[in-house]
Write an enzyme that holds these catalytic residues in place. Structure first.
Site, PDB file in Angstrom:
ATOM      1  N   LYS A 131       0.805  -1.223   0.000  1.00 50.92           N
ATOM      2  CA  LYS A 131       0.000   0.000   0.000  1.00 50.92           C
ATOM      3  C   LYS A 131       0.839   1.275   0.000  1.00 50.92           C
ATOM      4  CE  LYS A 131      -4.312  -1.664   0.242  1.00 50.92           C
ATOM      5  NZ  LYS A 131      -4.262  -2.921   0.949  1.00 50.92           N
TER       6      LYS A 131
ATOM      7  N   GLU B 196      -9.597   5.915   3.161  1.00 56.02           N
ATOM      8  CA  GLU B 196     -10.414   4.845   3.707  1.00 56.02           C
ATOM      9  C   GLU B 196      -9.488   3.660   3.949  1.00 56.02           C
ATOM     10  OE1 GLU B 196      -9.944   5.251   0.470  1.00 56.02           O
ATOM     11  OE2 GLU B 196      -9.112   3.236   0.226  1.00 56.02           O
TER      12      GLU B 196
ATOM     13  N   SER C 267       1.716  -9.795  -0.854  1.00 53.16           N
ATOM     14  CA  SER C 267       1.341  -8.378  -0.784  1.00 53.16           C
ATOM     15  C   SER C 267       1.586  -7.760   0.589  1.00 53.16           C
ATOM     16  CB  SER C 267      -0.120  -8.200  -1.182  1.00 53.16           C
ATOM     17  OG  SER C 267      -0.966  -9.039  -0.409  1.00 53.16           O
TER      18      SER C 267
HETATM   19  C1  LIG Z   1      -5.174  -3.960   0.967  1.00 51.87           C
HETATM   20  C2  LIG Z   1      -4.487  -5.233   0.813  1.00 51.87           C
HETATM   21  C3  LIG Z   1      -4.814  -6.131  -0.226  1.00 51.87           C
HETATM   22  C4  LIG Z   1      -5.956  -5.914  -1.168  1.00 51.87           C
HETATM   23  O1  LIG Z   1      -5.906  -4.741  -1.908  1.00 51.87           O
HETATM   24  P1  LIG Z   1      -5.525  -4.726  -3.435  1.00 51.87           P
HETATM   25  O2  LIG Z   1      -5.823  -3.337  -3.849  1.00 51.87           O
HETATM   26  O3  LIG Z   1      -6.371  -5.744  -4.115  1.00 51.87           O
HETATM   27  O4  LIG Z   1      -4.087  -5.057  -3.538  1.00 51.87           O
HETATM   28  C5  LIG Z   1      -4.060  -7.272  -0.375  1.00 51.87           C
HETATM   29  N1  LIG Z   1      -3.046  -7.547   0.474  1.00 51.87           N
HETATM   30  C6  LIG Z   1      -2.715  -6.734   1.493  1.00 51.87           C
HETATM   31  C7  LIG Z   1      -1.593  -7.113   2.380  1.00 51.87           C
HETATM   32  C8  LIG Z   1      -3.414  -5.553   1.686  1.00 51.87           C
HETATM   33  O5  LIG Z   1      -3.073  -4.751   2.690  1.00 51.87           O
END
Ligand SMILES: *Cc1c(COP(=O)(O)O)cnc(C)c1O
Length: 417
Positions: free
Chosen positions: A106, A128, A394
């Protein structure tokens, strides 16, 4: 920002959305657009111009690249997960976005947008958050740059992501609980948009995923595509070839589109987005928008949406707050229809199992969101044994240990014995 779907207006892509160029009027084929109240039109147009100017300005990239390196910790490593590879029967490389500052991808987007807000002279930032990761990333870059941060968060998410709520407060952000609707991400977006409408002259809305009206889906993708561009270079160095698959979880779709864009012009690389099947595929029990949704309009753009037969936005469920959203970025809708990417869904219990597997096999506690992508690997192995796969990890799972303990019937304090 109506959540009432409008009739489809079939519009062929004028510019290939596979390229890095902006599509005409922010369209990805029939998806995207700017379905916003009139009062917000000047703001989205201003943002569009500012983003384009910044993106074409070498000094903006210099500033962004320098902070990405020295503050965020980029490039994040690509790691060959040997024991996981052996277990699933694939050659698995993890792109370690969990090692970026604040523990998820993020921050790539939050940093880019904060630098843009400074160029716009807007020092109040609205955001948000679902899992709390975007809220933490926002609070973090706002502290670093001396900006004010107001973060909207659903009450249910506040409960299940308590550590992140406290982190945001420590970092100086104001967290505003949202008690409407399902008290999750969609409701937080609604409140953030309401705030933006009232304070548009002084405030920048720092949207956290590749959703919303143009230019957000394009802009967020560009800020996140650093993931894919790094991963492509790294896998070529480490494995000597391109992967057969690139996999990422999909909530709004920002980490997935960021990874995909590194490989989108490589037709030999199959792109797979993994959504949340929650408790099962009945409407209301999952958040698998691309797998089970239909085109509609939500939060300013036309895209796949989870809705009932009257066009009312459906309730969603996922064990992972970051995937618990009834919409998805318009570019993913286009990639689904065009067949360039494929979308699948993984249930809560499979994600929990993958979470535990990664802990035990690799010494990595993954975010529950990312665990959905890991959980799909056995199915990739079934169709292509031994394939080379890049998975976007992610985020890290520190925020999720309480959810994991609760789901498995343990209590954090007692589970030591
Ligand atoms: C917010 C988040 C997601 C999902 O958001 P995307 O916009 O689909 O990437 C996935 N993994 C993590 C660790 C997140 O914080």
């Amino acid at each position: 920002m109506s959540s009432v779907p409008r009739p489809a207006s079939p519009q062929p892509a004028t510019v290939s959305p596979h390229s890095n160029a902006a599509t005409a009027a922010g369209r990805f084929g029939a998806y995207g657009g700017q379905f916003v109240p009139e009062v917000l039109m000047p703001a989205v147009l201003e943002l569009d111009r500012a983003f384009e100017a910044a993106w074409n300005d070498p000094s903006f990239h210099q500033q962004l690249d320098e902070l990405s390196r020295s503050y965020v910790g980029r490039p994040t490593p690509l790691y060959r997960a040997g024991r996981l590879s052996d277990k699933v029967g694939l050659d698995v490389y993890l792109k370690r976005e969990d090692l970026a500052h604040t523990g998820a991808h993020k921050i790539n987007n939050a940093l880019g947008q904060a630098l843009l807000a400074l160029r716009l002279g807007k020092r109040r930032i609205i955001a948000e958050t679902g899992a709390g990761q975007h809220g933490v990333a926002t609070a973090t870059v706002c502290a670093m740059l001396g900006l004010d941060a107001v973060v909207y968060m659903g009450e249910l998410d506040i409960e299940r992501q308590a550590p992140n709520v406290y982190r945001m407060k420590l970092l100086g952000a104001e967290v505003r609980p949202v008690g409407s609707g399902t008290r999750t991400l969609k409701d937080a977006v609604n409140e953030a948009i309401r705030d933006w409408v009232s304070n548009v002259d002084t405030s920048h809305y720092m949207l956290g995923s590749a959703v919303g009206p143009h230019p957000y889906p394009l802009m967020v993708r560009q800020f996140q595509s650093v993931i894919g561009h790094e991963a492509r270079k790294q896998v070529l160095e480490m494995a000597g070839r391109l992967p057969d698959y690139a996999l990422a979880c999909v909530g709004g779709g920002s980490n997935a589109i960021g990874l995909f864009h590194g490989f989108i012009d490589d037709p030999g690389v199959q792109l797979i987005g993994v959504e949340a099947a929650g408790r099962g595929m009945e409407l209301g029990h999952h958040a698998a928008t691309l797998v089970a949704g239909t085109p509609g309009v939500l939060h300013g753009a036309r895209s796949y949406v989870l809705q009932d037969q009257h066009g009312q936005i459906a309730d969603t469920h996922s064990i992972s707050a970051g995937l618990d959203y009834p919409g998805v970025g318009p570019e993913h809708s286009y990639l689904k229809d065009s067949g360039r990417a494929r979308y699948v869904a993984i249930r809560d219990e499979a994600a929990l199992q993958a979470f535990r597997d990664l802990c035990l096999l690799e010494g990595i506690i993954p975010a529950l969101e990312s665990s959905h992508a890991i959980a799909y690997l056995p199915q990739v192995a079934a169709e292509a044994p031994g394939a080379l796969v890049v998975v976007n990890l992610s985020g890290r799972g520190d925020k999720d240990v309480g959810s994991y303990a609760k789901a498995t019937g343990e209590q954090l304090a007692q589970s030591v014995s």
